[in-house]
Motif scaffolding. Structure first.
Motif, PDB file in Angstrom:
ATOM      1  N   HIS A 194       0.801  -1.226   0.000  1.00 42.65           N
ATOM      2  CA  HIS A 194       0.000   0.000   0.000  1.00 42.65           C
ATOM      3  C   HIS A 194       0.838   1.283   0.000  1.00 42.65           C
ATOM      4  O   HIS A 194       0.649   2.163  -0.827  1.00 42.65           O
ATOM      5  N   ALA A 195       1.775   1.377   0.945  1.00 41.41           N
ATOM      6  CA  ALA A 195       2.604   2.591   1.074  1.00 41.41           C
ATOM      7  C   ALA A 195       3.764   2.277   2.012  1.00 41.41           C
ATOM      8  O   ALA A 195       3.686   1.316   2.793  1.00 41.41           O
ATOM      9  N   PRO A 196       4.822   3.081   1.983  1.00 39.55           N
ATOM     10  CA  PRO A 196       5.952   2.807   2.883  1.00 39.55           C
ATOM     11  C   PRO A 196       5.537   2.784   4.349  1.00 39.55           C
ATOM     12  O   PRO A 196       6.087   2.019   5.148  1.00 39.55           O
ATOM     13  N   TYR A 197       4.559   3.622   4.734  1.00 41.98           N
ATOM     14  CA  TYR A 197       4.187   3.730   6.148  1.00 41.98           C
ATOM     15  C   TYR A 197       3.187   2.663   6.606  1.00 41.98           C
ATOM     16  O   TYR A 197       2.811   2.630   7.773  1.00 41.98           O
ATOM     17  N   VAL A 218       5.133  -3.936  -9.488  1.00 35.50           N
ATOM     18  CA  VAL A 218       4.814  -3.550  -8.115  1.00 35.50           C
ATOM     19  C   VAL A 218       4.313  -2.108  -8.172  1.00 35.50           C
ATOM     20  O   VAL A 218       4.963  -1.257  -8.771  1.00 35.50           O
ATOM     21  N   GLN A 219       3.152  -1.878  -7.586  1.00 39.82           N
ATOM     22  CA  GLN A 219       2.655  -0.498  -7.526  1.00 39.82           C
ATOM     23  C   GLN A 219       2.547  -0.074  -6.071  1.00 39.82           C
ATOM     24  O   GLN A 219       2.039  -0.845  -5.243  1.00 39.82           O
ATOM     25  N   ILE A 220       3.002   1.129  -5.755  1.00 40.80           N
ATOM     26  CA  ILE A 220       2.991   1.599  -4.367  1.00 40.80           C
ATOM     27  C   ILE A 220       2.701   3.104  -4.319  1.00 40.80           C
ATOM     28  O   ILE A 220       3.180   3.853  -5.167  1.00 40.80           O
ATOM     29  N   HIS A 221       1.871   3.526  -3.338  1.00 42.35           N
ATOM     30  CA  HIS A 221       1.705   4.963  -3.078  1.00 42.35           C
ATOM     31  C   HIS A 221       3.021   5.451  -2.487  1.00 42.35           C
ATOM     32  O   HIS A 221       3.488   4.885  -1.502  1.00 42.35           O
TER      33      HIS A 221
END
Ligand SMILES: [Zn+2]
Length: 446
Positions: A194-197, A218-221
Motif C-alpha cells: 500500500h505505502a511505505p508507512y 509492483v505499484q505503491i503509493h
C-alpha cells in the motif's frame, strides 16, 4: 490486382492520433482489425481497395486514438463518491473513509462499485485500468466478465482488513489470484504494497523476491505528501524512496504513485532504477497533497503515466479531464507554458502507461500487431470548433461525453455512447441502493 484481403472490421475516421509515431495526426485514415489485433493503419482510399471488411464503420467527424490507460485507482470506491468532501487528508481518512471501508466493503460492495467504475471509465474512453483495493478477486471477476482490461495490484499491508489477516495472508491470496488469471488477456496482476508507512521491511522484502520471480509489476503509493516524507525522515533518518531502494523494491517494474515530493536524490534513484511515476493530479489537488513535478521528471528521462485515483478523492474517473488537468498543472508548477504539450499529455494516458505495465508490445498506440484497443472521439461539438489541431482540441477542449465508440481487443464496448455489455439502469439502481444503506447508517451515527 490481388483480391481484397478479408478483415473483421475497418474503421475509417477523419483523423487518427496513433501516438506512435509521436507527434502525428493522420487525416482520412482507416484502421483494419482482425480478431483482437490491429492489421493495418493506412489511408482510407487505399484501405477500401486492399481490404474486404466484414464490417465497415465510417466516422466522418471523429478522431481515433488508442484506448486510454488509467494507471491508478480504487474502482470500488465509486460507491463512496461524494460521501465526505472538503476535509483535510487525515480527517477524511480517519473519520470517514477508513470507518466506511471497515463497515461496508465486502465482495458484493466491490462487485457493484467496480461495475459502476467500469461503466464510467468505458464511457470516458478508458480501456485499461489499474486497481488497488480490498477484494481484488471481485475486481478481477467483474473486469473479466465485461472484458475490460485491468492490472489488479493486490494489496499488501501489515494490519488486517476485511480481505486478509496479515502481510503473509495478503501475499498468499494475491499469488492465488495471479495463478487464477495467469492466461488472461484482460486481467494482469501486480503487487500492491500500500505505502511505505503501512508495510514493514519484512513483507517488503518478500514482495521484492516474489515480484522478481514472477516478473510482475509492483505499484505503491509513494511520497504522496510532504508530511509522509518528513515523518519517515524523523523515524528512520531516510526518505521513503531511499528506504525502498535499499530494500531492492525500486526497479523498472515499479510504479510509484503520486511523487509530489522529489528531491535531487529522489530523481537520481528513479533514473538509476528505471522506476515509473504515476501522476494523479486531481486527487493531489483535492486532498491538498502537493504537486508532482512532471516537467522535471520527464526532462530527467523518467516515464510518467497518469491515473485518476479513487472516485472518493477526485471525484470522477474521467481520464481525459485528468489529462487536461495534468497539462495545465505542469505549466503552472514549472513556470513554463511549453511544459507537457498536448501530444505529451496524450502519451501519458496511453503509451507511457503501457510501458509502465510492461505491455508496450500490445498496448498504448495504434500500430499493426498491437491489440485493437481503440476509441473514437467526436470533434464536431461546438466546444471544439474549428479544428486546427485535433490533439490540442482533445486535450484542452473535449469533454468525456464526446467519446462515442470504444473497442477492446476488437470487441465493441461503446456504440455511439451506448454501453454494449453493461446494463446502465441496473448499475444506477445498485448505486442508489448502496447510497441509501450507507446514508441511513451515517445518519444514525450522527
Ligand atoms: Zn490511491
Amino acid at each position: 490486382m490481388p483480391a481484397p484481403q478479408a478483415v473483421d472490421l475497418l474503421i475509417s475516421a477523419r483523423w487518427v492520433v496513433p501516438i506512435r509515431p509521436a507527434n502525428t495526426v493522420l487525416e482520412h485514415y482507416s484502421l483494419a482489425i482482425t480478431g483482437n489485433r490491429i492489421t493495418a493503419l493506412l489511408p482510407t482510399a487505399e484501405a477500401l481497395d486492399r481490404f474486404a471488411p466484414r464490417q465497415h464503420i465510417e466516422l466522418a467527424n471523429h478522431a481515433l486514438l488508442p484506448g486510454l490507460i488509467n494507471m491508478h485507482g480504487h474502482a470500488a470506491m465509486t460507491l463512496f463518491r461524494g460521501l465526505a468532501d472538503d476535509l483535510p487528508l487525515m480527517t477524511w481518512l480517519q473519520e470517514h473513509i477508513w470507518p466506511a471501508e471497515a463497515r461496508w466493503v465486502n465482495d458484493e460492495f466491490s462487485e457493484d462499485g467496480v461495475t459502476l467504475a467500469i461503466a464510467e471509465m468505458i464511457l470516458g474512453g478508458t480501456t485499461f485500468f489499474s486497481d488497488m483495493y480490498f477484494f481484488p478477486d471481485a475486481t478481477a471477476r467483474v473486469a473479466s466478465k465485461y472484458q475490460m482490461r485491468t492490472q489488479i495490484c493486490f494489496p499488501v499491508l501489515d494490519f488486517p482488513t476485511n480481505w486478509a489477516r496479515d502481510a503473509s495472508d495478503y501475499i498468499h491470496k494475491g499469488i492465488k489470484l495471479h495463478d487464477d488469471y495467469r492466461d488472461s488477456q484482460y486481467v494482469f496482476t501486480a503487487f500492491g504494497p500500500h505505502a511505505p508507512y503501512t508495510v514493514s521491511d519484512g513483507p517488503m522484502k518478500e514482495v521484492v523476491t516474489l515480484a522478481a520471480q514472477l516478473d510482475i509489476p509492483v505499484q505503491i503509493h509513494l511520497h504522496e505528501t510532504a508530511f509522509e516524507v518528513t515523518e519517515a525522515e524523523k523515524a528512520t533518518g531516510k526518505r521513503p524512496i531511499r528506504r525502498l531502494y535499499e530494500l531492492g523494491l525500486l526497479t523498472e517494474r515499479t510504479q510509484c504513485v503520486h511523487m509530489t515530493q522529489v528531491s535531487k536524490d529522489d530523481l537520481a534513484l528513479l533514473q538509476e532504477t528505471g522506476a515509473h511515476v504515476v501522476h494523479c493530479p486531481e486527487s493531489n489537488l483535492k486532498l491538498a497533497s502537493g504537486f508532482c513535478p512532471v516537467d522535471q521528471l520527464q526532462k530527467g528521462g523518467v516515464n510518467v503515466c497518469i491515473g485518476t485515483d479513487g472516485a472518493a478523492s477526485n471525484n470522477d474517473l474521467d481520464l481525459l479531464g485528468e489529462v487536461r488537468t495534468a497539462a495545465l498543472l505542469a505549466k503552472a508548477v514549472s513556470g513554463n507554458a511549453a511544459a507537457l504539450n498536448a501530444f505529451e499529455a496524450l502519451e501519458m494516458a496511453t503509451i507511457n502507461g503501457a510501458v509502465a505495465l510492461g505491455l508496450a508490445d500490445c498496448l498504448g498506440s495504434l500500430e499493426p500487431g498491437k491489440w485493437a484497443d481503440v476509441i473514437a472521439i467526436d470533434l464536431s461539438g461546438v466546444e471544439t470548433q474549428p479544428v486546427y489541431h485535433p490533439a490540442s482540441q482533445i486535450v484542452y477542449a473535449t469533454p468525456a461525453q464526446r467519446v462515442t465508440h470504444s473497442w477492446i481487443g476488437g470487441k465493441l464496448q461503446l456504440d455511439n455512447r451506448r454501453l454494449v455489455n453493461i446494463d446502465i439502469h441496473a448499475v444506477r439502481e445498485k448505486a442508489a441502493q448502496w447510497a441509501a444503506r450507507i446514508h441511513r447508517n451515517e445518519a444514525q451515527a450522527d
